[in-house]
Design an enzyme around this catalytic site. Structure first.
Site, PDB file in Angstrom:
ATOM      1  N   ARG A 141       0.070 -23.240 -20.343  1.00 13.73           N
ATOM      2  CA  ARG A 141      -0.627 -22.902 -19.087  1.00 13.73           C
ATOM      3  C   ARG A 141       0.082 -21.669 -18.538  1.00 13.73           C
ATOM      4  NH1 ARG A 141      -3.788 -26.012 -15.478  1.00 13.73           N
ATOM      5  NH2 ARG A 141      -3.603 -25.427 -13.274  1.00 13.73           N
ATOM      6  N   HIS A 168     -10.316 -21.182 -19.019  1.00 14.48           N
ATOM      7  CA  HIS A 168      -9.821 -22.551 -18.825  1.00 14.48           C
ATOM      8  C   HIS A 168     -10.693 -23.494 -19.666  1.00 14.48           C
ATOM      9  CE1 HIS A 168      -7.678 -25.804 -17.256  1.00 14.48           C
ATOM     10  NE2 HIS A 168      -7.983 -25.744 -15.973  1.00 14.48           N
ATOM     11  N   GLN A 171     -10.813 -27.467 -19.251  1.00 12.36           N
ATOM     12  CA  GLN A 171     -11.505 -27.943 -18.053  1.00 12.36           C
ATOM     13  C   GLN A 171     -12.996 -28.063 -18.311  1.00 12.36           C
ATOM     14  OE1 GLN A 171     -10.510 -28.975 -14.803  1.00 12.36           O
ATOM     15  NE2 GLN A 171     -12.672 -29.578 -14.888  1.00 12.36           N
ATOM     16  N   ASP A 263     -15.118 -23.748  -7.324  1.00 10.33           N
ATOM     17  CA  ASP A 263     -13.687 -23.823  -7.619  1.00 10.33           C
ATOM     18  C   ASP A 263     -12.967 -23.180  -6.445  1.00 10.33           C
ATOM     19  OD1 ASP A 263     -11.277 -24.150  -8.932  1.00 10.33           O
ATOM     20  OD2 ASP A 263     -11.538 -22.442 -10.260  1.00 10.33           O
ATOM     21  N   CYS A 303     -13.143 -28.538 -10.225  1.00  8.96           N
ATOM     22  CA  CYS A 303     -12.021 -28.872 -11.106  1.00  8.96           C
ATOM     23  C   CYS A 303     -10.781 -29.340 -10.355  1.00  8.96           C
ATOM     24  CB  CYS A 303     -11.698 -27.687 -12.023  1.00  8.96           C
ATOM     25  SG  CYS A 303     -11.001 -26.253 -11.192  1.00  8.96           S
ATOM     26  N   ARG A 330     -10.570 -35.157 -18.067  1.00 11.24           N
ATOM     27  CA  ARG A 330      -9.607 -34.190 -18.570  1.00 11.24           C
ATOM     28  C   ARG A 330      -8.708 -34.852 -19.627  1.00 11.24           C
ATOM     29  NH1 ARG A 330      -7.884 -29.844 -15.777  1.00 11.24           N
ATOM     30  NH2 ARG A 330      -6.703 -29.512 -17.696  1.00 11.24           N
TER      31      ARG A 330
END
Length: 354
Positions: A141, A168, A171, A263, A303, A330
């Site tokens: 990440r 991402h 996700q 988001d 998310c 997830r």
């Protein structure tokens, strides 16, 4: 000295070539599904075909049903270890990966910037070589997508994008699994993105059309997604005969949609832009009033973590909100990624409808 240098260069070439050979031959080996992802990287969903992404979701659904619903014990990753590099803080990515990898019998190793500072105290190449000799895969990440690309180039083990400034992907897999569970299918659904042209949107642009899903995007002027990514998405839209629509009007984007998605307006590293962004995104909050523009069966995704200015409480805690199911998924989707990249596992349960 010259001999040692030559050996190191030869070793680097061998690592790279062996990884490419594994990806080339194993991805073509026939299985029950005619898909085998063992040895692959997951840097962006642009690199995965429609059938390969569907296979990941099928595997996620399979693992969720067998482990959660049926109580089976599946030590598919026993004896394997995972390096987890986190330059950015996380709740869902860290916990879903740690608990999921451990549930499958593997050993996750969490590394922060206090433990490993990419490209600073040790070069990315050296880090890739060391981790390749000590672990079976890396989930990173990070801030820069280019760091992931270099890790993948130099490593002989799978590299998974746990989030970068560009994409991402893990996700979005959770998002699609959630929608498939809720609607029973994905093809023909319309997704409306209301918010910033960020890494999450980029991953939707790289994949939605591959499922036959339509995409409507509303971003304020100056906050549009990367034009290079948009160009690729437009090509996908033509290939799969889907709608791809861009506007600056959130209500226009929400018109007739099945799924409203947003988001954070202020991603990590953008804190200094808060005042400017809050002003630019006025009118972008998702509310029940906006939902009146959508289809009668509309649902909401985010998310997380969520801020009230992005979506009000009435929507966020309503039956239309799938955010907590999305958060749980997830775990099942990252488990599917790890199982698919590290083993020859084939799903045992019936393939869902996509």
């Amino acid at each position: 000295m010259l001999f040692n240098l030559r050996n190191l260069l030869n070793a680097a070439t061998l690592r790279k070539s062996s990884k490419q050979l594994v990806q080339h031959f194993r991805s073509g080996q026939p299985t029950q599904t005619n898909v085998n992802l063992k040895g692959r990287d997951l840097l962006t969903l642009q690199n995965y075909t429609a059938e390969e992404i569907k296979y990941l979701l099928w595997t996620a659904s399979d693992l969720k049903q067998r482990i959660k619903d049926k109580g089976e014990y599946l030590p598919l990753l026993q004896g394997k270890s995972l390096a987890m590099i986190f330059e950015k803080r996380s709740t869902r990515t860290r916990l879903s990966t740690e608990t999921g990898f451990a549930l499958l019998g593997g050993h996750p190793c969490f590394l922060t910037t206090q433990d490993i500072h990419l490209g600073v105290n040790e070069s990315l190449t050296d880090t890739a070589w060391v981790l390749s000799s000590l672990t079976n895969a890396v989930l990173a990440r990070v801030y820069k997508q280019s760091d992931l690309d270099l890790l993948a180039k130099e490593a002989s083990i799978p590299i998974v994008n746990g989030l970068s400034d560009s994409y991402h992907p893990i996700q979005i897999l959770a998002d699609y699994l959630t929608l498939q569970e809720h609607y029973g299918y994905l093809k023909g659904l319309t997704i409306s993105w209301i918010g910033d042209g960020n890494n999450v949107l980029n991953s939707i642009l790289m994949s939605a059309a591959k499922f036959g899903m339509h995409l409507r995007v509303a971003t304020p002027k100056g906050f549009e997604p990367d034009p290079n990514i948009v160009k690729v998405a437009e090509e996908y839209s033509k290939e799969y005969s889907t709608e791809l629509f861009f506007t600056t009007d959130p209500l226009e984007a929400a018109s007739g949609t099945n799924v409203l998605v947003t988001d954070t307006w202020i991603s990590m590293g953008q804190e200094k832009e808060k005042a400017e962004r809050m002003k630019a995104f006025q009118g972008y909050q998702i509310t029940m009033q906006m939902g009146k523009q959508a289809a009668s069966d509309w649902t909401f995704l985010h998310c997380l973590p969520r801020k009230p200015e992005e979506v009000d409480d009435e929507v966020f805690y309503s039956p239309r909100s799938l955010v907590f199911q999305e958060a749980e998924n997830r775990k099942w989707t990252i488990m599917a990624v790890m199982v698919s990249l590290l083993t020859d596992y084939s799903p045992q349960l019936q393939k869902p409808t996509f």
